[in-house]
Write an enzyme that holds these catalytic residues in place. Structure first.
Site, PDB file in Angstrom:
ATOM      1  N   THR A 175       0.871  -1.189   0.000  1.00 40.52           N
ATOM      2  CA  THR A 175       0.000   0.000   0.000  1.00 40.52           C
ATOM      3  C   THR A 175       0.906   1.237   0.000  1.00 40.52           C
ATOM      4  O   THR A 175       1.981   1.204   0.578  1.00 40.52           O
ATOM      5  CB  THR A 175      -0.867   0.000   1.274  1.00 40.52           C
ATOM      6  OG1 THR A 175      -1.800  -1.051   1.158  1.00 40.52           O
ATOM      7  CG2 THR A 175      -1.599   1.316   1.488  1.00 40.52           C
ATOM      8  N   GLY A 226      -6.161  -3.859   7.477  1.00 46.76           N
ATOM      9  CA  GLY A 226      -7.171  -2.811   7.446  1.00 46.76           C
ATOM     10  C   GLY A 226      -8.295  -2.934   8.459  1.00 46.76           C
ATOM     11  O   GLY A 226      -8.751  -1.926   9.010  1.00 46.76           O
TER      12      GLY A 226
HETATM   13  N1  ASP Z   1      -4.397  -1.372   4.768  1.00 47.04           N
HETATM   14  C1  ASP Z   1      -4.589  -2.056   3.517  1.00 47.04           C
HETATM   15  C2  ASP Z   1      -5.925  -2.771   3.552  1.00 47.04           C
HETATM   16  O1  ASP Z   1      -6.254  -3.365   4.552  1.00 47.04           O
HETATM   17  C3  ASP Z   1      -3.507  -3.032   3.196  1.00 47.04           C
HETATM   18  C4  ASP Z   1      -2.105  -2.591   3.487  1.00 47.04           C
HETATM   19  O2  ASP Z   1      -1.872  -1.492   3.946  1.00 47.04           O
HETATM   20  O3  ASP Z   1      -1.161  -3.338   3.225  1.00 47.04           O
HETATM   21  O4  ASP Z   1      -6.613  -2.762   2.564  1.00 47.04           O
END
Ligand code: ASP
Length: 319
Positions: free
Chosen positions: A185, A239
């Site tokens: 991300t 998340g």
């Molecule tokens: N936070 C993101 C999600 O849960 C994934 C990540 O940050 O790696 O979609």
């Protein structure tokens, strides 16, 4: 727990970026890959620095930086996004202006090349904050954003991870998400010469997520937040935990209401509260005085920063 704080007196501008956090072994990245990641982070910082150094806005800087990271297959955002359980890419993004507290977010995109620009268009050209799926795509199209075939987002490495995920989890409930297959991300937080903070986050989510699952990245207050009264935050991690804990807003609120420093607030949220819940991830943040914090409770977070005092760097592991 890894916590890095950079303070800046009489700040003019500052920029901090991330490319995801996760528990990965140093050996899993070879020297050439390391160079590639660090070069991309350095190039992204340079793009943002050029905008901020010329007196540009923090909003322009974070959008340009995140766009560049979305266009790189190295990260789990835009091109190179992870696959959901149906073997498709569904993209989420959000952006927030700390001066006006205006915000824009999109979720479930499959045909918009740069989801962060769609989020910004929602913020600036609509009375809404959050658009999803087809409605978001139609809006982005009407706003002249570049559309692509869903196949544009395909990346062989991510597809191999998806196949591996399917093989490893044939007996699990659909929607099981492997934390170790989601790294990448992206996010950026900037303070400009006018003293305005902006934050942006963009992601493909988590490998194997259910069709329609929304993570923290596009949720204002969870994976993204900005206020000139306290700080700007962009998050990365599992998340569901970041939503339940309202991570980005919790950090800002601790500063605003409890008078905590950015570093103390980030440490308590990421390295105490989330650790107690066995939730992996991290944040990057800048406060209104230009102090930068990069806090993560994993072995790695792709990250870097630059400020007008000439301090700069990019890292992957604890070093
Ligand atoms: N936070 C993101 C999600 O849960 C994934 C990540 O940050 O790696 O979609």
């Amino acid at each position: 727990m890894i916590s890095v704080a950079v303070s800046q007196e009489n700040s003019k501008y500052a920029l901090v970026i991330h490319g995801g956090a996760g528990n990965i072994a140093k050996e899993s990245i070879n020297e050439q890959q390391r160079e590639e990641y660090l070069n991309k982070l350095a190039n992204a910082l340079k793009v943002g620095e050029d905008i901020l150094g010329a007196g540009g806005s923090s909003l322009d800087a974070v959008e340009a930086v995140v766009k560049m990271l979305e266009d790189s297959p190295l990260f789990n955002a835009g091109k190179g996004a992870v696959f959901n359980i149906e073997g498709k890419n569904e993209l989420d993004a959000s952006i927030m202006c700390g001066n006006t507290h205006n915000a824009g977010a999109v979720t479930g995109l499959t045909t918009i090349k740069n989801p962060i620009s769609a989020a910004r268009a929602v913020m600036e050209n609509s009375p809404h904050v959050f658009l999803s799926g087809k409605g978001a795509e139609t809006f982005a199209y009407e706003n002249g954003l570049e559309m692509v075939d869903p196949g544009y987002f395909f990346d062989q490495r991510r597809w191999d991870q998806y196949r591996q995920h399917i093989r490893n989890n044939v007996n699990r409930r659909r929607g099981y998400m492997d934390e170790n297959l989601k790294m990448g991300t992206v996010g950026a937080v900037a303070l400009d010469m006018e003293g305005n903070i902006a934050a942006a986050t963009s992601t493909g989510g988590m490998t194997g997520k259910r069709y329609g699952r929304i993570g923290d990245s596009p949720i204002i207050g969870a994976g993204n937040y900005a206020s000139n009264l306290s700080c700007g935050v962009s998050a990365t991690g599992h998340g569901e935990f970041f939503i339940r804990n309202m991570v980005a807003y919790d950090i800002a609120a601790r500063m605003h209401y409890a008078g905590q420093s950015l570093q103390d607030a980030a440490r308590e949220v990421i390295s105490v509260n989330l650790v107690e819940q066995e939730a992996n991830g991290g944040i990057i943040a800048i406060d209104k005085d230009g102090n930068i914090v990069m806090e993560f409770n994993t072995t790695a977070m792709f990250r870097g920063y630059v400020n007008s005092e000439g301090k700069r760097g990019a890292w992957i592991f604890e070093d």
